[in-house]
Design a protein around this motif. Structure first.
Motif, PDB file in Angstrom:
ATOM      1  N   PHE A 142       0.724  -1.371   0.143  1.00 53.92           N
ATOM      2  CA  PHE A 142       0.176   0.092  -0.013  1.00 53.92           C
ATOM      3  C   PHE A 142       0.670   1.391  -0.294  1.00 53.92           C
ATOM      4  O   PHE A 142       0.306   2.373  -0.491  1.00 53.92           O
ATOM      5  CB  PHE A 142      -1.257  -0.189   1.104  1.00 53.92           C
ATOM      6  CG  PHE A 142      -2.264  -0.630   1.082  1.00 53.92           C
ATOM      7  CD1 PHE A 142      -3.362  -0.016   0.420  1.00 53.92           C
ATOM      8  CD2 PHE A 142      -2.372  -1.776   1.050  1.00 53.92           C
ATOM      9  CE1 PHE A 142      -4.748  -0.555  -0.125  1.00 53.92           C
ATOM     10  CE2 PHE A 142      -3.701  -3.237   0.993  1.00 53.92           C
ATOM     11  CZ  PHE A 142      -4.543  -1.888   0.315  1.00 53.92           C
ATOM     12  N   ILE A 143       1.698   1.105   1.020  1.00 51.67           N
ATOM     13  CA  ILE A 143       3.003   2.513   0.593  1.00 51.67           C
ATOM     14  C   ILE A 143       3.546   2.435  -0.803  1.00 51.67           C
ATOM     15  O   ILE A 143       3.761   3.628  -1.233  1.00 51.67           O
ATOM     16  CB  ILE A 143       3.095   2.362   1.922  1.00 51.67           C
ATOM     17  CG1 ILE A 143       3.554   2.177   3.599  1.00 51.67           C
ATOM     18  CG2 ILE A 143       5.170   3.752   1.823  1.00 51.67           C
ATOM     19  CD1 ILE A 143       3.947   2.077   4.388  1.00 51.67           C
ATOM     20  N   SER A 144       4.097   1.107  -1.116  1.00 50.80           N
ATOM     21  CA  SER A 144       4.218   2.023  -2.623  1.00 50.80           C
ATOM     22  C   SER A 144       3.138   2.341  -3.926  1.00 50.80           C
ATOM     23  O   SER A 144       3.299   2.945  -4.441  1.00 50.80           O
ATOM     24  CB  SER A 144       4.951   0.723  -3.173  1.00 50.80           C
ATOM     25  OG  SER A 144       4.180  -0.660  -3.371  1.00 50.80           O
ATOM     26  N   ILE A 177      -2.050  -0.643 -13.551  1.00 50.49           N
ATOM     27  CA  ILE A 177      -1.059  -0.041 -12.884  1.00 50.49           C
ATOM     28  C   ILE A 177      -1.573   0.260 -11.785  1.00 50.49           C
ATOM     29  O   ILE A 177      -2.132  -0.480 -10.498  1.00 50.49           O
ATOM     30  CB  ILE A 177      -1.353   1.695 -12.692  1.00 50.49           C
ATOM     31  CG1 ILE A 177      -1.599   1.953 -14.313  1.00 50.49           C
ATOM     32  CG2 ILE A 177      -0.962   2.815 -12.099  1.00 50.49           C
ATOM     33  CD1 ILE A 177      -0.181   2.939 -14.840  1.00 50.49           C
ATOM     34  N   PRO A 178      -0.258   0.085 -10.700  1.00 54.31           N
ATOM     35  CA  PRO A 178      -0.396  -1.607  -9.233  1.00 54.31           C
ATOM     36  C   PRO A 178      -1.249   0.136  -8.205  1.00 54.31           C
ATOM     37  O   PRO A 178      -0.426   1.172  -6.770  1.00 54.31           O
ATOM     38  CB  PRO A 178       1.424  -1.356  -8.979  1.00 54.31           C
ATOM     39  CG  PRO A 178       1.974  -0.351  -9.947  1.00 54.31           C
ATOM     40  CD  PRO A 178       1.195  -0.346 -11.143  1.00 54.31           C
ATOM     41  N   GLU A 179      -2.060   0.740  -8.371  1.00 55.76           N
ATOM     42  CA  GLU A 179      -2.122   1.624  -7.333  1.00 55.76           C
ATOM     43  C   GLU A 179      -3.350   1.029  -6.279  1.00 55.76           C
ATOM     44  O   GLU A 179      -3.402   0.327  -6.266  1.00 55.76           O
ATOM     45  CB  GLU A 179      -3.169   3.119  -8.377  1.00 55.76           C
ATOM     46  CG  GLU A 179      -4.060   2.916  -9.542  1.00 55.76           C
ATOM     47  CD  GLU A 179      -4.996   1.947  -8.830  1.00 55.76           C
ATOM     48  OE1 GLU A 179      -5.626   2.409  -8.094  1.00 55.76           O
ATOM     49  OE2 GLU A 179      -5.553   0.673  -8.812  1.00 55.76           O
ATOM     50  N   LEU A 180      -3.594   2.628  -5.894  1.00 51.65           N
ATOM     51  CA  LEU A 180      -4.503   1.876  -4.050  1.00 51.65           C
ATOM     52  C   LEU A 180      -5.735   0.827  -4.881  1.00 51.65           C
ATOM     53  O   LEU A 180      -5.433  -0.550  -3.755  1.00 51.65           O
ATOM     54  CB  LEU A 180      -4.837   2.996  -3.655  1.00 51.65           C
ATOM     55  CG  LEU A 180      -3.812   3.955  -2.771  1.00 51.65           C
ATOM     56  CD1 LEU A 180      -4.498   5.204  -3.079  1.00 51.65           C
ATOM     57  CD2 LEU A 180      -2.908   3.309  -1.983  1.00 51.65           C
ATOM     58  N   LEU A 240       3.388   5.805  -5.232  1.00 50.17           N
ATOM     59  CA  LEU A 240       2.990   5.959  -7.148  1.00 50.17           C
ATOM     60  C   LEU A 240       1.804   6.977  -8.113  1.00 50.17           C
ATOM     61  O   LEU A 240       1.706   7.707  -8.195  1.00 50.17           O
ATOM     62  CB  LEU A 240       2.643   4.484  -7.517  1.00 50.17           C
ATOM     63  CG  LEU A 240       2.246   4.284  -9.005  1.00 50.17           C
ATOM     64  CD1 LEU A 240       3.956   5.123 -10.095  1.00 50.17           C
ATOM     65  CD2 LEU A 240       0.978   3.070  -9.609  1.00 50.17           C
ATOM     66  N   VAL A 241       0.576   6.516  -7.181  1.00 50.98           N
ATOM     67  CA  VAL A 241      -0.402   7.938  -6.862  1.00 50.98           C
ATOM     68  C   VAL A 241       0.015   9.064  -6.517  1.00 50.98           C
ATOM     69  O   VAL A 241      -0.197   9.870  -7.645  1.00 50.98           O
ATOM     70  CB  VAL A 241      -1.904   7.436  -5.772  1.00 50.98           C
ATOM     71  CG1 VAL A 241      -2.915   8.680  -5.733  1.00 50.98           C
ATOM     72  CG2 VAL A 241      -1.846   6.413  -6.304  1.00 50.98           C
ATOM     73  N   LEU A 242       0.525   9.621  -5.486  1.00 49.96           N
ATOM     74  CA  LEU A 242       1.252  10.518  -5.383  1.00 49.96           C
ATOM     75  C   LEU A 242       2.295  10.961  -6.388  1.00 49.96           C
ATOM     76  O   LEU A 242       2.237  12.378  -6.508  1.00 49.96           O
ATOM     77  CB  LEU A 242       2.536  10.727  -4.071  1.00 49.96           C
ATOM     78  CG  LEU A 242       1.825  10.960  -3.178  1.00 49.96           C
ATOM     79  CD1 LEU A 242       1.762  10.693  -1.698  1.00 49.96           C
ATOM     80  CD2 LEU A 242       0.786  12.167  -2.921  1.00 49.96           C
ATOM     81  N   LEU A 266      -7.471   0.878   4.150  1.00 49.08           N
ATOM     82  CA  LEU A 266      -6.225   1.274   3.945  1.00 49.08           C
ATOM     83  C   LEU A 266      -6.537   2.851   3.194  1.00 49.08           C
ATOM     84  O   LEU A 266      -5.852   3.593   2.808  1.00 49.08           O
ATOM     85  CB  LEU A 266      -5.077   0.664   3.874  1.00 49.08           C
ATOM     86  CG  LEU A 266      -4.553  -0.471   5.130  1.00 49.08           C
ATOM     87  CD1 LEU A 266      -3.699  -1.107   4.694  1.00 49.08           C
ATOM     88  CD2 LEU A 266      -4.710   0.811   6.781  1.00 49.08           C
ATOM     89  N   VAL A 267      -6.836   1.410   2.202  1.00 46.07           N
ATOM     90  CA  VAL A 267      -8.069   2.657   0.585  1.00 46.07           C
ATOM     91  C   VAL A 267      -8.025   4.206   1.248  1.00 46.07           C
ATOM     92  O   VAL A 267      -7.549   5.119   0.644  1.00 46.07           O
ATOM     93  CB  VAL A 267      -8.709   1.857  -0.238  1.00 46.07           C
ATOM     94  CG1 VAL A 267      -8.648   3.153  -1.828  1.00 46.07           C
ATOM     95  CG2 VAL A 267      -7.228   0.225  -1.145  1.00 46.07           C
ATOM     96  N   ALA A 268      -9.470   4.080   2.160  1.00 45.10           N
ATOM     97  CA  ALA A 268     -10.152   5.232   2.481  1.00 45.10           C
ATOM     98  C   ALA A 268      -8.618   5.907   3.044  1.00 45.10           C
ATOM     99  O   ALA A 268      -9.241   7.493   2.518  1.00 45.10           O
ATOM    100  CB  ALA A 268     -11.291   4.744   3.715  1.00 45.10           C
TER     101      ALA A 268
END
Lengths: 276, 245
Positions: free
Chosen positions: A64-66, A222-225, A70-72, A245-247
């Motif tokens: 989730f952190i990675s 894409i390995p996003e959330l 990526l999302v950021l 965690l997603v929220a």
């Protein structure tokens, strides 16, 4: 009190005043919103206490952190690109040159008028097949994300900027021109700073939507959330731990962004129109 | 045409669509004079003023400042506009700039004058209009009369040859009109050439060197204020005066 605003009979007004006067409405509002707030809090507490497996968190946290990083980075890049190019879209929209305003209008029509998901598919699946020979880009997913989000949101930012420019009184341009400024200079010094202030709320709103739009990128792997949620859920059949965690991840981006917009609006206050 | 004519309207025609709003108007404004333009609403007086720095385009004729054409589409209008100050009915101060910044912006950005010199001159001008203490205020912290005085200082900062005033007191509360007219009177006393569209007949009579009455896109009467207000030459002039006095 309300007599001059209503065509209803005085008796009816008296009843309405008694039942729905300001104080009654206020207490009703407080009661209703408290009720819902309480419901939401209880639901969240129930989920956290009975559904979330905290033992699972350390295991899934790294991915989730990675994904969060990526999302950021996708948000950071496409935010800068979409806002800066959106300003030019907005300027082109108000241009007196027919071809410039026409092209920018068509651009906005297309990118606002078709779903982002469709645009992602066009760029991810469609564009490489147009290439003569082998498509040279290996990992087309990340560039697709940036391009699709930028093109899509530049259209919305452009509309916000156009509205912002339209809300600047004509007299501002006239005053600037009458002092000897050229059109471009008057735009830059006088109109755009005010237009930007006018457009800030709408642009901020759009950029918050951009953050949430990254969730669509799960369809091109894409390995996003959301992708992490799907991975964890299919492996563990536990929906709530990854959902929470997603929220947290999304809100930790969108809430500060909302604050930032408010801060920028307050800073462009120009002597207290809003707080005096 | 004599040598000391500075602003010259030479048979100008102006249309808004099919509406003929200025009909073959000719008018000379002499250097140092205060030319007051009066007339009923819709007579074209504001339009005439706005043509003088090409905020409106004319369809025929020519307008000259110091012999140079303003209406020539190939002319450098930005350069010419620096020599024509304009003050608007609705002030049009830049709301995102302080009073002082409003005054110094054009000298810095258009003339390229350095910030210190511009600030010094700006403070002088604000002092002249009695607003030095408000230098760091934003327009929406000022009263209408104060805003309009800043707007006058802003126009003066470009050292114009002519100042145009477009109904500059019409949007003001009555008790604020005097302070703005006072500044204009001082300016006239200092020898500034001014073209003033106004409904303030007292000002026209006392400060004007010449009063021009417009009606339906034409100049129907023109002369010194004493003769204009004392004994108008035309029936239209008498009619107008009988309504306003």
């Amino acid at each position: 009190m309300a007599d001059s605003y209503s065509s209803a009979s005085p008796e009816a007004n008296a009843v309405a005043d008694g039942f729905l006067d300001d104080r009654t409405l206020k207490y009703l509002g407080v009661a209703v919103s408290s009720f819902f707030a309480l419901g939401v809090v209880l639901l969240v507490l129930y989920i956290l206490s009975s559904q979330v497996q905290f033992g699972l968190v350390p295991t899934i946290l790294p991915q989730f952190i990675s994904a969060y990083g990526l999302v950021l980075s996708i948000v950071g890049i496409s935010s800068v690109l979409s806002v800066s190019s959106g300003i030019f879209v907005g300027l082109a929209r108000v241009s007196k040159t027919r071809i410039t305003s026409g092209i920018s209008a068509a651009y906005v029509q297309f990118f606002r008028g078709t779903p982002l998901l469709f645009q992602i598919f066009v760029i991810y699946f469609g564009v490489p097949t147009l290439w003569p020979g082998t498509f040279p880009v290996q990992n087309w997913g990340f560039p697709t994300a940036i391009i699709a989000l930028t093109l899509n949101h530049a259209a919305y930012v452009g509309e916000a900027v156009r509205g912002g420019i339209g809300a600047v009184p004509d007299g501002q341009m006239e005053a600037a021109r009458s002092l000897g400024m050229g059109y471009v200079q008057a735009m830059r010094e006088i109109v755009i700073p005010q237009a930007w202030r006018n457009a800030l709320a709408a642009v901020g709103n759009d950029q918050i939507i951009l953050v949430k739009d990254t969730s669509l990128l799960t369809v091109i792997a894409i390995p996003e959330l959301i992708q992490q949620f799907r991975d964890v859920n299919s492996a563990t059949f536990d929906p709530w731990t990854p959902l929470v965690l997603v929220a947290i991840a999304y809100l930790s981006i969108t809430i500060p962004m909302g604050r930032l917009v408010t801060y920028l609006e307050d800073r462009a206050d120009w002597g207290g129109e809003t707080n005096e | 045409m004599s040598d000391d004519v500075i602003l010259e309207f030479d048979h100008i025609d102006k249309y808004f669509g099919d509406t003929h709003v200025l009909k073959k108007i000719s008018l000379d404004v002499t250097d140092g004079d205060v030319c007051v333009v009066v007339g009923p609403s819709g007579s074209g007086k504001s339009t005439l003023l706005r043509c003088a720095n090409r905020l409106e385009e004319i369809q025929a004729g020519e307008i000259r400042l110091d012999g140079q054409s303003i209406s020539d589409p190939d002319g450098d209008i930005n350069r010419l506009r620096q020599r024509i100050g304009m003050v608007f009915q609705s002030f049009n101060l830049f709301p995102h700039k302080t009073a002082l910044e409003n005054v110094t912006l054009a000298p810095r950005k258009v003339r390229g004058i350095d910030a210190d010199t511009a600030r010094q001159r700006g403070e002088e001008l604000l002092e002249d209009v009695g607003l030095l203490e408000q230098a760091t205020s934003y327009p929406n912290q000022l009263s209408g009369g104060q805003q309009q005085r800043v707007a006058i200082a802003r126009a003066l900062a470009m050292d114009p040859k002519v100042m145009l005033f477009d109904e500059v007191t019409s949007a003001l509360d009555p008790e604020l009109v005097g302070e703005v007219l006072g500044v204009m009177r001082e300016l006239a006393d200092d020898g500034m050439t001014m073209m003033v569209v106004t409904h303030e007949m007292g000002f026209a009579r006392e400060v004007g060197d010449r009063v021009v009455l417009m009606d339906e896109g034409r100049i129907v009467e023109s002369g010194a204020p004493e003769s204009f207000f004392g004994d108008p030459n035309t029936e239209r002039g008498e009619q107008f005066l009988s309504k306003i006095l």
